[in-house]
Enzyme design. Structure first.
Site, PDB file in Angstrom:
ATOM      1  N   GLU A  43       1.018  -1.180  -0.191  1.00 47.19           N
ATOM      2  CA  GLU A  43       0.109  -0.019   0.017  1.00 47.19           C
ATOM      3  C   GLU A  43       0.877   1.301  -0.112  1.00 47.19           C
ATOM      4  O   GLU A  43       0.495   2.416  -0.612  1.00 47.19           O
ATOM      5  CB  GLU A  43      -0.921  -0.085   1.327  1.00 47.19           C
ATOM      6  N   CYS A  76      -2.629  -3.693   7.131  1.00 48.18           N
ATOM      7  CA  CYS A  76      -2.681  -3.717   8.575  1.00 48.18           C
ATOM      8  C   CYS A  76      -2.825  -2.573   9.271  1.00 48.18           C
ATOM      9  O   CYS A  76      -2.916  -1.385   8.967  1.00 48.18           O
ATOM     10  CB  CYS A  76      -1.199  -4.203   8.860  1.00 48.18           C
ATOM     11  N   THR A 112      10.808 -45.546  -5.620  1.00 48.96           N
ATOM     12  CA  THR A 112      11.512 -44.273  -5.409  1.00 48.96           C
ATOM     13  C   THR A 112      13.052 -44.867  -5.418  1.00 48.96           C
ATOM     14  O   THR A 112      14.133 -43.747  -5.361  1.00 48.96           O
ATOM     15  CB  THR A 112      11.221 -43.675  -4.010  1.00 48.96           C
ATOM     16  N   SER A 147      19.193 -44.105  -6.329  1.00 48.35           N
ATOM     17  CA  SER A 147      18.203 -43.286  -6.747  1.00 48.35           C
ATOM     18  C   SER A 147      18.349 -42.104  -7.654  1.00 48.35           C
ATOM     19  O   SER A 147      17.347 -41.410  -7.991  1.00 48.35           O
ATOM     20  CB  SER A 147      17.220 -42.723  -5.566  1.00 48.35           C
ATOM     21  N   ASP A 163      21.749 -40.381   1.352  1.00 44.63           N
ATOM     22  CA  ASP A 163      21.904 -39.562   0.403  1.00 44.63           C
ATOM     23  C   ASP A 163      23.139 -38.390   0.595  1.00 44.63           C
ATOM     24  O   ASP A 163      23.220 -37.686  -0.314  1.00 44.63           O
ATOM     25  CB  ASP A 163      20.803 -38.936  -0.113  1.00 44.63           C
ATOM     26  N   LEU A 220      19.696 -30.130   0.335  1.00 45.16           N
ATOM     27  CA  LEU A 220      18.427 -29.743   0.522  1.00 45.16           C
ATOM     28  C   LEU A 220      18.326 -27.973   0.462  1.00 45.16           C
ATOM     29  O   LEU A 220      18.032 -27.078   1.514  1.00 45.16           O
ATOM     30  CB  LEU A 220      18.009 -30.068   1.876  1.00 45.16           C
ATOM     31  N   ARG A 243      18.936 -23.915  -5.687  1.00 45.56           N
ATOM     32  CA  ARG A 243      20.215 -23.874  -6.572  1.00 45.56           C
ATOM     33  C   ARG A 243      19.744 -23.168  -7.810  1.00 45.56           C
ATOM     34  O   ARG A 243      19.667 -23.621  -9.069  1.00 45.56           O
ATOM     35  CB  ARG A 243      20.673 -25.155  -6.846  1.00 45.56           C
ATOM     36  N   PRO A 253      10.198 -43.180   2.580  1.00 47.53           N
ATOM     37  CA  PRO A 253       8.851 -43.666   2.956  1.00 47.53           C
ATOM     38  C   PRO A 253       8.358 -43.579   4.257  1.00 47.53           C
ATOM     39  O   PRO A 253       7.282 -43.621   4.765  1.00 47.53           O
ATOM     40  CB  PRO A 253       8.889 -45.207   2.430  1.00 47.53           C
ATOM     41  N   LEU A 274       9.095 -41.434   7.064  1.00 46.66           N
ATOM     42  CA  LEU A 274       8.581 -40.020   7.476  1.00 46.66           C
ATOM     43  C   LEU A 274       7.447 -39.595   6.486  1.00 46.66           C
ATOM     44  O   LEU A 274       6.446 -39.091   6.895  1.00 46.66           O
ATOM     45  CB  LEU A 274       9.744 -39.004   7.204  1.00 46.66           C
TER      46      LEU A 274
END
Length: 371
Positions: free
Chosen positions: A46, A69, A155, A162, A194, A198, A201, A299, A301
């Site tokens: 705004e 707000c 998977t 994988s 692996d 995480l 990129r 699988p 989690l």
């Protein structure tokens, strides 16, 4: 309002933990000012639209995707700015779910004689900020579960191999999911197998809100690690951004070692099986102003999150190949005694990404169809 939504979407990857908001000012049938919120601590949509309009803001109509707000946060109240600028009419997409604001901004403007209209394109406005909306209403982030599998639902090979199941186009699409997320959650099993990064990129130049030299915001990396088996040499500990380890382990020496390696350790409540209580973790993340969570995990989690109905959206990438009956599956859901125990899904979207299919779905509240 459609234009205000377009503007708000420019902040999709940068406003966190604030909501994405756009604003358009019109007067005498023409646009006199536009603005969108770029990041927390910077001016709201705004105020930017009012600055762009200058004197033309007096008597104008403001179209804003979220209720302005009315409290002092990192920046002054937007209701003050609208009133001071002489805005005569305000059209709002959705009311702010934040208890500090909810309805109060609208009441204040009405009390000052401003005409207020609400609920215009409310659905798209709400969909733009699913995490902020859910965190404010229910104390939980919006959770996406990302999965990649072969066409026969596998998977990884039986030996754990994988890389890569999906195409480069699908993997790039996942980068955009990561970039909009506040946190990425994985399990210790995935980390041990692996050693994933995480991280996001993407080049700064690919994100509209960033200058080329600006760093891309990295989501909080979260490892669910009930027994604190985190390798102190884990790749993610040396990368930009923070890593949080959620554990039930209380040994101060092991906690100190993980902390010295660069992790933040949170001792979580345990569930009935003695593992990290996943819902408690999500509520803790919401307390830390985490809006959107992306789960990228194995699988175990993934199955826990689905069984406990903590997933708001499944994002499944299906690659056009078959990996065989000995390969690993998507979920550990336990044995089902009858077809009525299936987990029903509602498909939201299906499209091709490179050579793969991307399916978006949510857990359905209806019972499984036994027809």
């Amino acid at each position: 309002m459609a234009r205000a939504l377009q503007l708000a979407e420019r902040g999709l990857y940068t406003t966190d933990p604030n909501p994405r908001v756009g604003c358009v000012l019109t007067k005498d049938g023409r646009v006199v000012g536009e603005g969108w919120h770029r990041r927390a601590g910077e001016p709201h949509a705004e105020r930017l639209a009012i600055d762009a309009a200058g004197k033309a803001a007096r008597g104008a109509t403001a179209y804003v995707t979220l209720e302005p707000c009315c409290h002092h946060g990192r920046t002054p109240p937007c209701t003050d700015a609208l009133l001071e600028a002489g805005i005569s009419r305000v059209v709002v997409g959705m009311e702010d779910p934040n208890p500090l604001v909810h309805g109060r901004g609208l009441e204040r403007m009405r009390a000052a004689g401003v005409e207020v209209v609400t609920g215009v394109l409310e659905g798209p406005c709400r969909a733009l900020n699913p995490g902020f909306d859910q965190r404010m209403r229910h104390g939980l982030p919006y959770v996406r579960l990302k999965l990649a599998a072969s066409l026969d639902g596998r998977t990884a090979l039986a030996n754990g191999e994988s890389r890569w199941i999906t195409s480069e186009a699908a993997r790039t699409d996942v980068q955009w999911l990561r970039a909009r997320s506040s946190a990425i959650v994985t399990g210790i099993g995935t980390l041990l197998a692996d050693d994933p990064s995480l991280n996001v990129r993407l080049a700064s130049s690919a994100i509209p809100a960033l200058e080329q030299a600006e760093p891309v915001r990295q989501p909080l990396r979260v490892v669910v690690d009930s027994r604190l088996r985190l390798p102190l040499s884990a790749r993610m500990l040396s990368l930009p951004g923070a890593t949080l380890v959620a554990t039930c382990e209380q040994d101060p020496r092991r906690i100190a070692a993980a902390t010295s390696a660069g992790a933040e350790v949170w001792v979580a409540p345990a569930d009935a099986a003695g593992r990290v209580d996943l819902e408690a973790l999500l509520r803790y993340l919401a307390e830390r102003e985490i809006n959107e969570v992306l789960i990228e995990a194995g699988p175990t989690l993934a199955g826990t999150a689905v069984r406990q109905r903590l997933v708001d959206e499944l994002v499944l990438y299906l690659a056009p190949h078959l990996m065989g009956s000995d390969a690993r599956g998507l979920f550990e859901l336990g044995p089902l005694a009858s077809m009525s125990e299936r987990v029903p899904l509602e498909v939201l979207d299906l499209r091709q990404i490179g050579s793969d299919l991307r399916l978006r779905a949510r857990l359905s509240s209806r019972p499984a169809d036994n027809g």
